[in-house]
Each structure stands twice: as structure tokens, then as C-alpha cells.
Design a protein around this motif. Structure first.
Motif, PDB file in Angstrom:
ATOM      1  N   GLU A 285       0.811  -1.217   0.000  1.00 23.45           N
ATOM      2  CA  GLU A 285       0.000   0.000   0.000  1.00 23.45           C
ATOM      3  C   GLU A 285       0.845   1.267   0.000  1.00 23.45           C
ATOM      4  O   GLU A 285       0.535   2.225  -0.715  1.00 23.45           O
ATOM      5  CB  GLU A 285      -0.929   0.004   1.216  1.00 23.45           C
ATOM      6  CG  GLU A 285      -1.776   1.266   1.342  1.00 23.45           C
ATOM      7  CD  GLU A 285      -2.693   1.239   2.547  1.00 23.45           C
ATOM      8  OE1 GLU A 285      -3.188   2.322   2.930  1.00 23.45           O
ATOM      9  OE2 GLU A 285      -2.919   0.154   3.121  1.00 23.45           O
ATOM     10  N   ASP A 286       1.896   1.295   0.816  1.00 23.60           N
ATOM     11  CA  ASP A 286       2.605   2.549   1.062  1.00 23.60           C
ATOM     12  C   ASP A 286       3.938   2.673   0.345  1.00 23.60           C
ATOM     13  O   ASP A 286       4.372   3.776   0.045  1.00 23.60           O
ATOM     14  CB  ASP A 286       2.841   2.727   2.567  1.00 23.60           C
ATOM     15  CG  ASP A 286       1.544   2.909   3.319  1.00 23.60           C
ATOM     16  OD1 ASP A 286       0.700   3.690   2.860  1.00 23.60           O
ATOM     17  OD2 ASP A 286       1.362   2.256   4.368  1.00 23.60           O
ATOM     18  N   ILE A 287       4.619   1.565   0.094  1.00 21.08           N
ATOM     19  CA  ILE A 287       5.898   1.609  -0.614  1.00 21.08           C
ATOM     20  C   ILE A 287       5.650   1.341  -2.094  1.00 21.08           C
ATOM     21  O   ILE A 287       6.098   2.061  -2.961  1.00 21.08           O
ATOM     22  CB  ILE A 287       6.918   0.615  -0.025  1.00 21.08           C
ATOM     23  CG1 ILE A 287       7.388   1.100   1.344  1.00 21.08           C
ATOM     24  CG2 ILE A 287       8.128   0.487  -0.949  1.00 21.08           C
ATOM     25  CD1 ILE A 287       6.482   0.774   2.497  1.00 21.08           C
ATOM     26  N   ASN A 293      10.735  -4.254  -4.413  1.00 24.93           N
ATOM     27  CA  ASN A 293      11.389  -5.263  -3.574  1.00 24.93           C
ATOM     28  C   ASN A 293      10.853  -5.272  -2.147  1.00 24.93           C
ATOM     29  O   ASN A 293      11.029  -6.257  -1.423  1.00 24.93           O
ATOM     30  CB  ASN A 293      12.903  -5.014  -3.535  1.00 24.93           C
ATOM     31  CG  ASN A 293      13.580  -5.403  -4.842  1.00 24.93           C
ATOM     32  OD1 ASN A 293      13.110  -6.294  -5.542  1.00 24.93           O
ATOM     33  ND2 ASN A 293      14.662  -4.728  -5.164  1.00 24.93           N
ATOM     34  N   ALA A 294      10.206  -4.198  -1.744  1.00 25.53           N
ATOM     35  CA  ALA A 294       9.683  -4.123  -0.376  1.00 25.53           C
ATOM     36  C   ALA A 294       8.656  -5.222  -0.127  1.00 25.53           C
ATOM     37  O   ALA A 294       8.650  -5.849   0.936  1.00 25.53           O
ATOM     38  CB  ALA A 294       9.068  -2.746  -0.119  1.00 25.53           C
ATOM     39  N   LEU A 295       7.800  -5.464  -1.099  1.00 26.07           N
ATOM     40  CA  LEU A 295       6.786  -6.501  -0.931  1.00 26.07           C
ATOM     41  C   LEU A 295       7.437  -7.880  -0.864  1.00 26.07           C
ATOM     42  O   LEU A 295       7.008  -8.738  -0.081  1.00 26.07           O
ATOM     43  CB  LEU A 295       5.775  -6.445  -2.077  1.00 26.07           C
ATOM     44  CG  LEU A 295       4.622  -7.447  -2.027  1.00 26.07           C
ATOM     45  CD1 LEU A 295       3.831  -7.313  -0.720  1.00 26.07           C
ATOM     46  CD2 LEU A 295       3.702  -7.269  -3.235  1.00 26.07           C
ATOM     47  N   LEU A 296       8.469  -8.096  -1.659  1.00 24.50           N
ATOM     48  CA  LEU A 296       9.182  -9.375  -1.628  1.00 24.50           C
ATOM     49  C   LEU A 296       9.811  -9.607  -0.253  1.00 24.50           C
ATOM     50  O   LEU A 296       9.729 -10.705   0.306  1.00 24.50           O
ATOM     51  CB  LEU A 296      10.258  -9.407  -2.711  1.00 24.50           C
ATOM     52  CG  LEU A 296       9.783  -9.240  -4.160  1.00 24.50           C
ATOM     53  CD1 LEU A 296      10.987  -9.245  -5.104  1.00 24.50           C
ATOM     54  CD2 LEU A 296       8.807 -10.343  -4.537  1.00 24.50           C
ATOM     55  N   LEU A 297      10.454  -8.567   0.284  1.00 21.32           N
ATOM     56  CA  LEU A 297      11.106  -8.709   1.586  1.00 21.32           C
ATOM     57  C   LEU A 297      10.074  -8.899   2.698  1.00 21.32           C
ATOM     58  O   LEU A 297      10.261  -9.721   3.605  1.00 21.32           O
ATOM     59  CB  LEU A 297      11.968  -7.481   1.876  1.00 21.32           C
ATOM     60  CG  LEU A 297      12.798  -7.570   3.162  1.00 21.32           C
ATOM     61  CD1 LEU A 297      13.847  -8.664   3.038  1.00 21.32           C
ATOM     62  CD2 LEU A 297      13.477  -6.239   3.463  1.00 21.32           C
ATOM     63  N   ALA A 298       8.965  -8.160   2.622  1.00 21.00           N
ATOM     64  CA  ALA A 298       7.919  -8.296   3.633  1.00 21.00           C
ATOM     65  C   ALA A 298       7.328  -9.701   3.623  1.00 21.00           C
ATOM     66  O   ALA A 298       7.087 -10.299   4.671  1.00 21.00           O
ATOM     67  CB  ALA A 298       6.824  -7.248   3.399  1.00 21.00           C
ATOM     68  N   ASN A 299       7.106 -10.226   2.427  1.00 23.26           N
ATOM     69  CA  ASN A 299       6.551 -11.573   2.316  1.00 23.26           C
ATOM     70  C   ASN A 299       7.552 -12.619   2.811  1.00 23.26           C
ATOM     71  O   ASN A 299       7.180 -13.607   3.457  1.00 23.26           O
ATOM     72  CB  ASN A 299       6.170 -11.856   0.867  1.00 23.26           C
ATOM     73  CG  ASN A 299       5.239 -13.040   0.734  1.00 23.26           C
ATOM     74  OD1 ASN A 299       4.199 -13.101   1.388  1.00 23.26           O
ATOM     75  ND2 ASN A 299       5.601 -13.998  -0.103  1.00 23.26           N
TER      76      ASN A 299
END
Length: 424
Positions: A285-287, A293-299
Motif C-alpha cells: 500500500e505505502d511503498i 522489492n519491499a513486498l518481496l522482503l515483507a513476504n
């Protein structure tokens, strides 16, 4: 030392049970099954303190059937099998299947849930599960298909007020004091619809008073709760305030604050899956496209927590939180899907242009399906201009780029493809 107030006031019958009229009120679905004397397996889904465990115990008492309890936090596959074996022998003493109540069933692993399947299918036990998480995501499909899901709601203001007055007028310990409920708004607000939290607050305030005369006011409640800085309720107002501060700190690019609010949740015993889930949402949502890559790292952090658990799970979560907080931000994808949904609701079911439709039959071909479609990979740059939106919406824009360095590349590609259509 006496039991906590919430335990002393735990209802023993449906007539004493507060709230959930849509399930246990006169003529409601669960009430009918209980009155008929037979129930099927089901899962109770709702926030903490709304009566999931209590309802299961009342049902067992009403049906006069053996009642076994397992906690998903402390039980393993062996415990499940032991209880099932005991339930098989207990079946001889009752026409109804013994009830197996599993608290926090969403924390059961797949193998633990698999070990329940056979017993539920054969009727060896009637399963009642309780969960604060959406069972669609947390319960395996074969088990979920054999259970009805009933949703419990946070208690209404009237329910909570009834509970307070019942406590001061019937509880054996509170009756020893003269308690006046002069103001109740603060207690109701901090309880967040959680009966157990409400009674804990009441007990906390009463015990803080030295005399027999106790006058409860909103100021007194707030003052007493503020003296306990770690007060945190996973279903109440403070829960939502802290998770809100956590997300806004990530969004606001403050890694110190984001780590602090996450530490508050960890220290208070928050479910790590809840924290990890919110981090994944924030990444998208925010990045967003500013740093995909933020979503990949978060997951990856979510997966790591599920594999290693607590307390080591705090480390990959912290890594993800710092990465997200220090990343550039964009919510263009989030805004885009919201605008697309609004457009669909505004314009209804617009027909798909004929050239975009598949034509697996000769009739469809004769009607013009697929006629004129241009295969993008047959053209230079793997792009050819053609209409993809419905006829009535050809001039509508939905996605608007936000010009961070990474997202700017996507925007420039759209300008090369579509020209003026994507000019801001």
C-alpha cells in the motif's frame, strides 16, 4: 486468592449469556440446534472476549456430553490423537459425540489440523473451534468444508452495560463493597466490545480503591489505566491505536518509531502473524511501485516468522520494518485499484470489446469475437496501440504515476507506448 472477576461471572447457561443474539437468541440458528439436542461441527470466529469459549462450554453442559479442550498454543499432534482416543471411549456414555473444543485453532499447523479430519468425518468428535483470525486463510480446506463458520460480533453498548450492572449486583466479592457506576463511557471505550477486558478494567479500578464505597467515573478509569503503560488489549481501542501508529510510522519514514510500536505489540503478546500481515499490507500500500522489492522482503519476513516462530521471528520482522520505513514511498497502485473499483460501481458491467473476446467456437467467430485483435508480441517493442478498455470508458484514466526514481521508469515506458494518453 479468589478467581478473576471475568471467570467468576462466566455464564453457565444460555439465559445468562450476553450478546450474540443473532446466533443464540430465540429462533437463531445455534439456539435451534442446541434446543434440538444435536449439533454439527462448527468454528466460532470473532474478536477476543466475546464469548467463544463460554458458548462452547454452555453447549456441552446443555447437551450433557463429554467436553475436551485443547489449546493450539500448547498442544501437538500427539495431544490431538490422545484426546480423540479418549473421546472414542467416552462415546459409550452419551448418544451425542463428545465435543472437542480447540481454542485459537488458527495456530494449529497443517499436520495438526490433518490429524483431526478423520475423527470429525466419522463423528468420533464434534469439533468446535475458536479463532480470532479469518478461518478461510487459517484453517485447511478439507477441515473447513466439514465445519460451519459462525461469526461472533463485538458486544454492543447495551450488552456491556448489562454485564457491568450484573457484576456489581451479583458477584460475591463486589457485593461486599458499595459500588456506584456513576460514569461508564471510559470503561466501555477501553473494552472495545470485549467482555473479559471490561470486567478486568472494573476489577482493576475497584481494587485500587481503599474504602468500601467506590464511585466509578471516567476520569478515575483513565487515570488507573494510564498507570499501567503496558496495558494493551488485542481486541480493544489501544490495539487499534498502536497498530495505527505502527503503520503510520512506516508510511512516514520513521524507522525508530516503527520499531518502537512493533516492540510494544511484541511485549504485549500480539500474534506475530498479525504483525507480519500488516507489514505485507504496508509494503504493497505505502511503498508500492517506488520499491517493488519491499513486498518481496515483507513476504519473506512473513514466511520466516511462520518457520521459526518467536522470539527469533522478531528479527526478520525488524529487518522488514526498517527496510519499509527507509524506502521511498508510492501509493499509486493502491489508489489505482480503489479508483478502478469506484469506476466499476459507477458504470456497472460494461461489455468486453469484441476483439478482446476469445472465439473457441465457429458461432463466436461468426459473431466477430476476436476479430481484429493484434498480438502484441508480433510488433516492434512488443507493443501495438489498440483499445483495451470498454467502449464507454476509452477516455478514462485510472493509474497515475508518482514520480519516484523506480516508478518513473514505468511512467516513461507508458509515455513511449501511449503518448499523450499518459501525459500528466
Amino acid at each position: 486468592m479468589s478467581e478473576p472477576l471475568a471467570e467468576r461471572l462466566r455464564p453457565r447457561t444460555l439465559d445468562e449469556y450476553v450478546g450474540q443474539k443473532h446466533l443464540v437468541g430465540e429462533g437463531a440458528v445455534l439456539r435451534k440446534m442446541i434446543d434440538a439436542g444435536r449439533i454439527s461441527s462448527f468454528i466460532l470466529w470473532g474478536p477476543p472476549g466475546v464469548g467463544k469459549t463460554t458458548l462452547a462450554q454452555i453447549i456441552a453442559n446443555k447437551l450433557q456430553t463429554p467436553f475436551y479442550t485443547l489449546s493450539a498454543v500448547t498442544s501437538g499432534v500427539k495431544d490431538v490423537r490422545d484426546v480423540i482416543e479418549r473421546a472414542k471411549s467416552g462415546r459409550f456414555f452419551s448418544s451425542n459425540s463428545p465435543i472437542l473444543f480447540i481454542d485459537e485453532i488458527h495456530r494449529f499447523s497443517k499436520s495438526q489440523q490433518d490429524s483431526l479430519l478423520g475423527a470429525v468425518e466419522r463423528g468420533v468428535v464434534t469439533l468446535i473451534g475458536a479463532t480470532t483470525e479469518n478461518p478461510s486463510f487459517e484453517v485447511i480446506r478439507p477441515l473447513l468444508s466439514r465445519c460451519q463458520v459462525y461469526v461472533l460480533k463485538p458486544l454492543e453498548k447495551e450488552d456491556l452495560e448489562e454485564l457491568l450492572h450484573r457484576a456489581v449486583s451479583t458477584d460475591i466479592e463486589l457485593k461486599k463493597r458499595h459500588i456506584e457506576l456513576r460514569q461508564t463511557d471510559a470503561m466501555l471505550r477501553f473494552s472495545g466490545g470485549d467482555a473479559r477486558k471490561l470486567l478486568n478494567i472494573l476489577e482493576l479500578v475497584v481494587e485500587a480503591e481503599s474504602g468500601d464505597d467506590v464511585v466509578i467515573t471516567d476520569d478515575k478509569v483513565v487515570d488507573r489505566l494510564q498507570q499501567n503503560p503496558l496495558a494493551y488489549d488485542k481486541g480493544g481501542d489501544m490495539h487499534y491505536d498502536i497498530i495505527s501508529a505502527f503503520i503510520k510510522s512506516i508510511r512516514g519514514s520513521d524507522p525508530d518509531a516503527a520499531l518502537y510500536w512493533m516492540a510494544r505489540m511484541i511485549e504485549a503478546g500480539e500474534d506475530p502473524q498479525f504483525i507480519a500481515r500488516r507489514i505485507v499490507i504496508s509494503a504493497a500500500e505505502d511503498i508500492g511501485l517506488a520499491n517493488p522489492n519491499a513486498l518481496l522482503l515483507a513476504n519473506a519476513a512473513f514466511d520466516a516468522v511462520m518457520k521459526i516462530g518467536w522470539p527469533e521471528g522478531r528479527i526478520p520482522l525488524a529487518e522488514a520494518v526498517v527496510y519499509l520505513a527507509t524506502s521511498p514511498k508510492s501509493n499509486s497502485a493502491y489508489c489505482g485499484i480503489n479508483d478502478a473499483l469506484a469506476l466499476v460501481r459507477e458504470t456497472g458491467n460494461q461489455p468486453v470489446p469484441l476483439h478482446l473476446r476469445n472465439a473457441p467456437t465457429s458461432l463466436m467467430k461468426n459473431l466477430g469475437y476476436h476479430d481484429g485483435y493484434k498480438y502484441s508480441h508480433d510488433y516492434p517493442g512488443h507493443f501495438v496501440e489498440q483499445q483495451y478498455m470498454p467502449d464507454a470508458l476509452t477516455d478514462r484514466r485510472i493509474w497515475h504515476a508518482q514520480h519516484s526514481p523506480v516508478e518513473e521508469k514505468s511512467y516513461q515506458q507508458m509515455l513511449r507506448c501511449w503518448g499523450k494518453r499518459f501525459e500528466e
